[in-house]
Write a protein that holds these residues in place. Structure first.
Motif, mmCIF file in Angstrom:
data_model
loop_
_atom_site.group_PDB
_atom_site.id
_atom_site.type_symbol
_atom_site.label_atom_id
_atom_site.label_comp_id
_atom_site.label_asym_id
_atom_site.label_seq_id
_atom_site.Cartn_x
_atom_site.Cartn_y
_atom_site.Cartn_z
ATOM 1 N N ALA A 1 48.334 17.723 -12.667
ATOM 2 C CA ALA A 1 49.714 17.524 -13.100
ATOM 3 C C ALA A 1 50.481 18.785 -12.716
ATOM 4 C CB ALA A 1 49.765 17.279 -14.610
ATOM 5 N N ILE A 2 51.757 18.830 -13.025
ATOM 6 C CA ILE A 2 52.572 19.983 -12.656
ATOM 7 C C ILE A 2 52.152 21.222 -13.427
ATOM 8 C CG2 ILE A 2 54.908 20.937 -12.700
ATOM 9 C CD1 ILE A 2 55.908 18.096 -12.039
ATOM 10 N N ASN A 3 51.875 21.079 -14.734
ATOM 11 C CA ASN A 3 51.549 22.278 -15.510
ATOM 12 C C ASN A 3 50.047 22.433 -15.689
ATOM 13 O OD1 ASN A 3 50.636 22.024 -18.485
ATOM 14 N ND2 ASN A 3 52.236 20.435 -18.342
ATOM 15 N N ALA A 4 49.615 23.671 -15.824
ATOM 16 C CA ALA A 4 48.189 23.999 -15.885
ATOM 17 C C ALA A 4 47.558 23.721 -17.247
ATOM 18 C CB ALA A 4 47.984 25.462 -15.510
ATOM 19 N N PHE A 5 48.345 23.312 -18.231
ATOM 20 C CA PHE A 5 47.809 23.017 -19.555
ATOM 21 C C PHE A 5 47.434 21.549 -19.729
ATOM 22 C CE2 PHE A 5 49.953 27.005 -20.409
ATOM 23 C CZ PHE A 5 49.105 27.624 -21.311
ATOM 24 N N HIS A 6 48.055 20.661 -18.969
ATOM 25 C CA HIS A 6 47.892 19.224 -19.172
ATOM 26 C C HIS A 6 46.463 18.772 -18.877
ATOM 27 C CE1 HIS A 6 49.100 15.054 -19.512
ATOM 28 N NE2 HIS A 6 48.471 14.814 -18.377
ATOM 29 N N GLU A 7 45.733 18.429 -19.927
ATOM 30 C CA GLU A 7 44.377 17.868 -19.832
ATOM 31 C C GLU A 7 43.416 18.727 -19.007
ATOM 32 O OE1 GLU A 7 44.742 13.776 -18.581
ATOM 33 O OE2 GLU A 7 45.808 13.237 -20.418
ATOM 34 N N THR A 8 43.521 20.073 -19.139
ATOM 35 C CA THR A 8 42.635 20.973 -18.391
ATOM 36 C C THR A 8 41.742 21.815 -19.287
ATOM 37 O OG1 THR A 8 44.238 22.790 -18.373
ATOM 38 C CG2 THR A 8 44.331 21.222 -16.517
ATOM 39 N N GLY A 9 42.028 21.879 -20.583
ATOM 40 C CA GLY A 9 41.285 22.754 -21.482
ATOM 41 C C GLY A 9 41.781 24.187 -21.476
ATOM 42 N N LEU A 10 42.842 24.478 -20.723
ATOM 43 C CA LEU A 10 43.354 25.848 -20.641
ATOM 44 C C LEU A 10 43.756 26.384 -22.007
ATOM 45 C CD1 LEU A 10 44.175 28.367 -19.104
ATOM 46 C CD2 LEU A 10 46.356 27.251 -18.548
ATOM 47 N N GLN A 11 44.461 25.607 -22.782
ATOM 48 C CA GLN A 11 44.909 26.073 -24.098
ATOM 49 C C GLN A 11 43.708 26.509 -24.953
ATOM 50 O OE1 GLN A 11 47.108 27.208 -25.835
ATOM 51 N NE2 GLN A 11 46.780 26.663 -27.960
ATOM 52 N N GLU A 12 42.676 25.702 -24.979
ATOM 53 C CA GLU A 12 41.500 26.018 -25.791
ATOM 54 C C GLU A 12 40.798 27.280 -25.276
ATOM 55 O OE1 GLU A 12 42.786 21.937 -26.244
ATOM 56 O OE2 GLU A 12 42.246 23.028 -24.426
ATOM 57 N N GLU A 13 40.676 27.411 -23.970
ATOM 58 C CA GLU A 13 40.042 28.596 -23.378
ATOM 59 C C GLU A 13 40.799 29.868 -23.744
ATOM 60 O OE1 GLU A 13 37.269 29.024 -21.684
ATOM 61 O OE2 GLU A 13 36.695 26.986 -21.136
ATOM 62 N N THR B 1 54.128 25.252 -16.077
ATOM 63 C CA THR B 1 53.145 25.957 -16.886
ATOM 64 C C THR B 1 53.834 26.869 -17.898
ATOM 65 O OG1 THR B 1 51.521 25.817 -15.102
ATOM 66 C CG2 THR B 1 51.168 27.538 -16.768
ATOM 67 N N GLY B 2 54.904 27.510 -17.485
ATOM 68 C CA GLY B 2 55.661 28.367 -18.412
ATOM 69 C C GLY B 2 56.258 27.582 -19.560
ATOM 70 N N ARG B 3 56.793 26.431 -19.270
ATOM 71 C CA ARG B 3 57.365 25.599 -20.341
ATOM 72 C C ARG B 3 56.283 25.175 -21.328
ATOM 73 N NH1 ARG B 3 62.506 22.812 -19.363
ATOM 74 N NH2 ARG B 3 63.462 23.606 -17.459
ATOM 75 N N ALA B 4 55.129 24.740 -20.811
ATOM 76 C CA ALA B 4 54.030 24.334 -21.693
ATOM 77 C C ALA B 4 53.519 25.529 -22.498
ATOM 78 C CB ALA B 4 52.905 23.704 -20.877
ATOM 79 N N ALA B 5 53.378 26.679 -21.849
ATOM 80 C CA ALA B 5 52.913 27.884 -22.545
ATOM 81 C C ALA B 5 53.882 28.281 -23.660
ATOM 82 C CB ALA B 5 52.752 29.029 -21.550
ATOM 83 N N SER B 6 55.160 28.130 -23.400
ATOM 84 C CA SER B 6 56.163 28.413 -24.427
ATOM 85 C C SER B 6 55.988 27.486 -25.622
ATOM 86 C CB SER B 6 57.572 28.272 -23.842
ATOM 87 O OG SER B 6 58.550 28.492 -24.830
ATOM 88 N N ASP B 7 55.690 26.228 -25.367
ATOM 89 C CA ASP B 7 55.435 25.277 -26.453
ATOM 90 C C ASP B 7 54.244 25.702 -27.302
ATOM 91 O OD1 ASP B 7 57.571 23.705 -25.653
ATOM 92 O OD2 ASP B 7 56.318 22.238 -24.602
ATOM 93 N N TYR B 8 53.287 26.405 -26.684
ATOM 94 C CA TYR B 8 52.114 26.900 -27.406
ATOM 95 C C TYR B 8 52.329 28.300 -27.988
ATOM 96 C CZ TYR B 8 49.214 23.048 -25.673
ATOM 97 O OH TYR B 8 48.670 21.813 -25.403
ATOM 98 N N ASP B 9 53.560 28.806 -27.892
ATOM 99 C CA ASP B 9 53.944 30.093 -28.492
ATOM 100 C C ASP B 9 53.339 31.327 -27.829
ATOM 101 O OD1 ASP B 9 55.687 28.955 -30.385
ATOM 102 O OD2 ASP B 9 53.989 28.518 -31.717
ATOM 103 N N TYR B 10 53.034 31.256 -26.545
ATOM 104 C CA TYR B 10 52.600 32.452 -25.832
ATOM 105 C C TYR B 10 53.803 33.332 -25.534
ATOM 106 C CZ TYR B 10 48.035 30.384 -25.147
ATOM 107 O OH TYR B 10 46.803 29.838 -25.359
#
Length: 171
Positions: free
Chosen positions: A85-97, A120-129
């Motif tokens: 997908a466009i962002n590196a968090f979508h269904e990759t396990g990145l957030q958990e890692e 990826t930046g938008r998704a990371a922002s959603d996760y509060d990085y």
């Protein structure tokens, strides 16, 4: 100063078929050079390096040039993420890692500024990085697309900075 134990470098889509595309304001090889400077510094500081590449979903074989450019092959201790997908968090396990490693800050680099990096930046922002965008270690397909992302989108998500300033904050 960056807390090197809680900061990760995320380098997005530095693959031969993407690095070879026409890009602006920086060429693909320029982004690779700048990203290598960051990778070296992050390795030297003992910080996590995340190498992200994209695979096209639903195809039997990936197009030629779908591995990492030779200089950016993940090293021991690096985290390799394959996205579909466009962002590196979508269904990759990145957030958990990242959470399992106690990472709180991400430095983003790669191609393309307004696609994989922005997504990826938008998704990371959603996760509060906390986010740092290495403006001179990313590029897009036109200078206007790059400039819009770094002046209008990224400042709302984190801090736009340069490779030099990031290197200085790791020292």
């Amino acid at each position: 100063m960056l807390d090197t134990r809680k900061t990760a470098l995320v380098v997005i889509d530095l693959m031969p078929r993407i690095v070879a595309l026409d890009a602006a304001p920086y060429s693909g090889p320029e982004v690779v050079r700048q990203s290598l400077r960051l990778v070296g510094a992050f390795h030297g500081a003992g910080s996590l390096v995340v190498q992200v590449r994209v695979e096209r979903p639903g195809v039997a074989e990936q197009p030629p040039g779908s591995s990492f450019v030779a200089e950016m092959e993940p090293q021991d201790g690096d985290l390799e993420i394959v996205k579909r997908a466009i962002n590196a968090f979508h269904e990759t396990g990145l957030q958990e890692e990242l959470r399992d490693r106690g990472i709180a800050t991400l430095v983003l680099a790669g191609i393309a500024t307004n696609w994989g990096v922005e997504g990826t930046g938008r998704a990371a922002s959603d996760y509060d990085y906390e986010l740092l965008f290495a403006e001179d270690a990313m590029t897009s397909f036109t200078e206007e697309q790059h400039t819009f992302a770094v002046t209008q989108i990224f400042p709302r998500l984190g801090t736009v900075t340069t490779v030099e300033k990031i290197l200085g904050s790791l020292a």
